[in-house]
Design an enzyme around this catalytic site. Sequence first.
Site, mmCIF file in Angstrom:
data_model
loop_
_atom_site.group_PDB
_atom_site.id
_atom_site.type_symbol
_atom_site.label_atom_id
_atom_site.label_comp_id
_atom_site.label_asym_id
_atom_site.label_seq_id
_atom_site.Cartn_x
_atom_site.Cartn_y
_atom_site.Cartn_z
ATOM 1 N N GLY A 177 -29.967 17.968 48.714
ATOM 2 C CA GLY A 177 -29.049 18.719 47.864
ATOM 3 C C GLY A 177 -27.580 18.455 48.091
ATOM 4 C CB CYS A 203 -37.678 17.129 45.508
ATOM 5 S SG CYS A 203 -35.955 17.202 46.051
ATOM 6 C CB THR A 216 -32.194 17.832 44.775
ATOM 7 O OG1 THR A 216 -31.854 19.167 45.160
ATOM 8 C CG2 THR A 216 -30.953 16.968 44.819
ATOM 9 C CB CYS A 235 -34.920 24.553 46.642
ATOM 10 S SG CYS A 235 -35.278 23.493 48.073
ATOM 11 C CB THR A 236 -40.364 22.598 46.352
ATOM 12 O OG1 THR A 236 -39.741 21.523 47.070
ATOM 13 C CG2 THR A 236 -40.469 22.240 44.878
#
Length: 259
Positions: free
Chosen positions: A43, A73, A75, A183-184
């Site tokens: 990130g 993801c 990002t 975000c995972t």
Amino acid sequence: MSKQPIGIFDSGVGGTSVFKEIEALLPNENTIYLADSANAPYGDKSAEDILKLSIKNTELLLSKNCKLIVVACNTATTNAITTLRASYNVPFIGIEPAIKPASLNSKTKAVGILATKGTLSSELFHNTTNLYKNDVQVIEQIGEGIVPLIEAGKTLSRDMRALLTTYLKPMIDANIDYLVLGCTHYPYLLPLLLDILPNHVKIIDSGEAVARQTKTILETQHIINTQPKPASHKFYTNGNTEVMHFLLNNKYAVEYLRF
């Protein structure tokens, strides 16, 4: 081809939250998971660096004969998936923050999103947000420091609670009724989030939606695995194997791999 594995990659261990949804919905599917923990978090990296890392991960999964790749993801999805889809002849499933359902269902007309800088600053995220925010106030918060704590095995630590309390206060003050996890890694924070947030706030992540989309693509491409044999799941990380073991409830072997 149907017996070939699904490839999954993330900047670290967070994408295992997506793996669990895929495993639950598609129990016959073999998988290979890459945790690029040595380069986490993505990130705070440039778009160019995120793309390079995503290409590296993709090519490693393709070398292991993966039939489909899940970019687990946020990002990497928002910064790289368009190029990946144009460059490789396999289907890619991405993950985006679930702004749409939060905005459409909000009663207080205020929703929060907790995500990385790389996701919140991406063109794809802004385009999606502008489509659905309408008259809804979207309070964005960069989750700086969260991913490194999770990667270090400090998911429910005092430091994490302090960070989350600071990040969530403006959202609580704005009377949000939905919090979108962008975000995972963040679904692993649910115990703390539920403790800090007011009871009426609903929390949304995209893992289940990714699993459903994966199933749809496998079916439409006629590459879904219908074999009743037990599925094989392989996990590789270039970081701490013990953290991934813990998040996977010690159910699977995790191999250290330099990549």
